[in-house]
Write a protein that holds these residues in place. Structure first.
Motif, short mmCIF file in Angstrom:
data_model
loop_
_atom_site.label_atom_id
_atom_site.label_comp_id
_atom_site.label_asym_id
_atom_site.label_seq_id
_atom_site.Cartn_x
_atom_site.Cartn_y
_atom_site.Cartn_z
N THR A 1 36.33 43.90 46.17
CA THR A 1 35.80 43.60 44.83
C THR A 1 36.93 43.45 43.83
OG1 THR A 1 33.81 44.88 45.33
CG2 THR A 1 34.25 44.44 43.01
N ALA B 1 39.81 38.34 40.41
CA ALA B 1 38.36 38.60 40.34
C ALA B 1 37.98 39.05 38.94
CB ALA B 1 37.96 39.66 41.36
N VAL C 1 35.48 41.37 36.86
CA VAL C 1 34.67 42.54 37.17
C VAL C 1 34.12 43.18 35.89
CG1 VAL C 1 35.81 43.12 39.35
CG2 VAL C 1 36.77 43.97 37.20
N ALA D 1 30.90 43.37 40.40
CA ALA D 1 31.27 42.00 40.05
C ALA D 1 30.59 41.60 38.74
CB ALA D 1 30.86 41.05 41.17
#
Length: 723
Positions: free
Chosen positions: A118, A123, A125, A147
């Motif tokens: 994750t 990414a 988040v 997420a």
């Protein structure tokens, strides 16, 4: 026509409703989570629905990092800019995120491959946690991470009371499921008075809050609600729950009282044989002192109860040393005069022995001409002595039986038990009280009269609520000649001065108690223990016999130590709280309570009551320690302040209720009483008055609704209504 409840036709509180109340979580549950739910008492759907959050987290908003102050909990959306496993000072996953306004480190000391997946670089988040500052910059330790992109919740997120085996995610789902399935149909009758009218005008909107709406709101409040109204439970949704809870409690207490009133007990009236006085009058004449006006008044109340066919269910409360034992002896005399047996049960062998000595001295000379006697039963008796006592009880020769829990053991068979006296009733559980009642049921269809005694007076608000099914008598004055006790609060750095004070008391021929909270060393509490204190005082007081008394000693050794102190052979008795109640040594003039900050207020008052029983001026020293802390905590300070300011047991009880609350005050786990989870007796007096007014109306006109309401709120606790 009013409804007719099936329970009203029986002579006992409804048990079918109790069985029907079980559900939601099966007793055969095997998973650790299901077992944990059962252990927490969450068995039925309604139990889960009434399991309310401790607090709430606001996950409905995203904030910017630069707007968050240190120490605040916040939810941000940010991009992962770095992610690595660091081995020093310990293995951890360290991630840096940036939301465009500021950056922050996330540290995980426990992590799994899913975390790393994750939190890959790049990414986006959503992170929630406490933002901390420090040398390494802003950081969050073990924040919640998911997420980004999912819709934000529309309500605050509940945080529930739980245990290790029940993560928040699991219990949230269980509660939501229980709330969805629970039967929350209205149980308040249409002709019930509006509880909202009982309280202040700002809460008059409460009538619009039915139970389902109130529970749904409290599990998932809207983000615009004033958190203060949720925290202090003044919100209309909270008021609805508190009103219903108080009503369930009042219904259960009134129902129990009515059920008892349907039962039958032998009427006990003292009858004199021709040409002689009753045992009651003989005992009054033989006593070496005059009864106080309060004792006489209470005695008349008890005698009137015993003369009725309805079982007496009376609580006799009086301060330490107020003379409850002689009132109990006079009640026993009435019972014996009427041709029946009486049993007195005390929580400790020391207290039972104290009662036995007094009652034998008062009653045995008067019973001897009739061939009757006083029997003694404890767990530590030798078989031959015990068998002899059991035979005397079964034959009826023992008119009065005094003892500990041994009185209710299976082998004890009474011939004609009609009166049960229970001293320090809060120290016994419901099962013990029921067992004593069942001793009579084994030989007849009648119930025994029950007189419970306590030296922990019950404040009026508590009596109105938790003792609505009991008649309460109070001995509110002390016998003349009792000397006032001076109470001093002293830091343990002044122990040397205290030892000199003890030497002075011993030089005047007086005796001293020194009470310790523990028997032996504890790894978790740095407290002086009784054994160490005994050794120290032996060294500091050469030529003085210093005794040691604690619960782990053999019964014979305890008895010998206590006898030596009672007879004046021992100058100082070092003890744990086994001497809390029942010890009566008029020559003892000084009580030292070590680590007094660790004791409860009622316990401190009980211990203080062991001195001041003679003519000599008496004192109680509360020796306290702060350990490594700069000062005592607020609760401990409040307890010691109350002790120094008053000797009045009723005032002590009132302050104890303020400090501890009703659940702690009553000993909830022991009593089995339907304790309040949501309402507060100090602040919800108007709602209590509303519930007291509505309860008899519901039982009379709407018994089915009343039964449904009590079952919903109390469930399996219905088993204890007649205890």
């Amino acid at each position: 026509m009013p409804e007719t409840s099936p329970a009203a036709k029986s002579g006992r509180a409804p048990t079918a409703a109790t069985a029907a109340a079980k559900g939601a979580v099966k007793s055969a549950a095997t998973s650790p989570a299901q077992k944990a739910l059962l252990k927490m008492g969450l068995r039925r759907d309604i139990d889960l629905a009434l399991h309310l959050p401790l607090r709430y987290e606001d996950e409905t908003r995203i904030v910017r990092l630069r707007d968050v102050r240190e120490g605040e909990h916040a939810q941000i959306e940010a991009e992962v800019t770095s992610s690595e496993i660091v081995l020093r000072p310990r293995r951890q996953l360290v991630v840096t995120v940036d939301d465009g306004s500021d950056s922050c480190s996330l540290r995980f000391f426990t992590f799994y491959p899913a975390h790393q997946k994750t939190l890959t670089v790049g990414a986006r988040v959503r992170v929630r946690g406490e933002v901390r500052g420090g040398f390494l910059g802003r950081q969050m330790l073990h924040p919640q991470v998911r997420a980004a992109g999912s819709p934000l919740p529309e309500a605050l997120t509940p945080v529930y009371p739980t245990v290790a085996a029940l993560p928040q995610g699991y219990i949230r789902k269980a509660v939501a499921s229980g709330l969805n399935r629970a039967d929350l149909r209205e149980t308040l009758p249409n002709d019930a008075p509006d509880y909202a009218a009982q309280i202040s005008s700002q809460n008059r909107l409460q009538h619009a809050w039915d139970l389902r709406k109130a529970l749904s709101f409290l599990h998932h409040p809207s983000p615009d609600v004033a958190l203060a109204a949720l925290e202090d439970r003044s919100h209309p949704a909270w008021q609805r729950l508190k009103a219903e809870e108080l009503l369930a409690q009042q219904l259960s207490q009134l129902q129990a009282k009515r059920e008892r009133d349907r039962l039958r007990a032998p009427p006990l009236v003292a009858r004199a044989k021709r040409g002689s006085k009753t045992l009651h009058d003989q005992l009054l004449a033989a006593l070496p002192f005059q009864l106080t006006a309060a004792q006489q008044k209470v005695g008349r109340e008890i005698a009137a109860d015993l003369a009725r066919q309805v079982p007496m269910n009376r609580l006799l409360q009086g301060d330490v040393g107020a003379g409850k034992t002689v009132v109990a002896a006079l009640a026993a005399a009435i019972c014996i005069d009427a041709g029946w047996q009486c049993a007195l049960m005390a929580p400790t062998e020391i207290l039972a022995d104290q009662h036995f000595r007094k009652l034998v001295g008062w009653l045995e000379p008067l019973l001897a001409p009739s061939g009757k006697s006083v029997a003694w039963l404890t767990g530590g008796q030798k078989k031959k002595e015990r068998d002899g006592m059991l035979a005397r009880i079964a034959s009826g020769e023992a008119a009065l039986v005094v003892g500990t829990h041994a009185v209710i053991q299976e082998r004890v068979v009474f011939q004609r038990l009609a009166l049960a006296l229970i001293d320090e009733q809060h120290r016994f559980g419901v099962a013990q009280r029921l067992a004593l009642r069942d001793k009579m049921a084994a030989t007849s269809q009648l119930e025994p009269h029950l007189l419970m005694m306590t030296a922990t007076p019950i404040p009026r608000t508590l009596a109105m609520s938790y003792y609505a099914d009991l008649d309460v008598s109070s001995i509110d004055e002390l016998p003349p000649g009792r000397t006032p006790i001076v109470t001093k609060v002293v830091h343990d750095s002044r122990r040397d001065e205290l030892v000199q004070r003890i030497k002075s008391q011993l030089g005047q021929g007086r005796q001293v108690y020194w009470v310790c909270p523990l028997i032996e060393e504890s790894e978790t509490l740095d407290l002086r223990n009784a054994t160490e204190t005994h050794a120290t005082l032996c060294a500091e007081l050469p030529g003085v016999l210093v005794g040691l008394l604690h619960s782990r000693m053999p019964a014979a050794e305890k008895k010998a130590q206590m006898a030596a102190f009672t007879e004046g052979l021992m100058g100082v008795l070092v003890s744990t709280t086994v001497i809390e109640v029942g010890v009566d040594v008029p020559n003892a003039s000084l009580m030292v309570i070590e680590h007094a900050e660790r004791f409860g207020l009622s316990q401190l008052h009980q211990l203080r009551g062991r001195v001041g029983r003679g003519a000599a001026a008496s004192a109680c020293v509360l020796l306290y320690s702060t350990g490594d802390a700069p000062r005592l905590g607020e609760t401990a300070r409040a307890r010691l302040k109350a002790m120094a300011e008053t000797n009045d047991g009723f005032e002590i009880a009132r302050r104890d209720l303020e400090i501890r609350g009703p659940g702690e005050f009553l000993g909830a786990r022991q009593s089995g009483a339907p304790l309040l989870r949501f309402a507060d007796l100090e602040t919800d007096g108007e709602l209590l008055a509303w519930a007291r007014e509505l309860a008899p109306h519901m039982l009379d006109r709407h018994p089915r609704l009343a039964e449904q309401h009590v079952t919903r709120w109390l469930g399996e606790k219905l088993d204890y209504l007649l205890a």
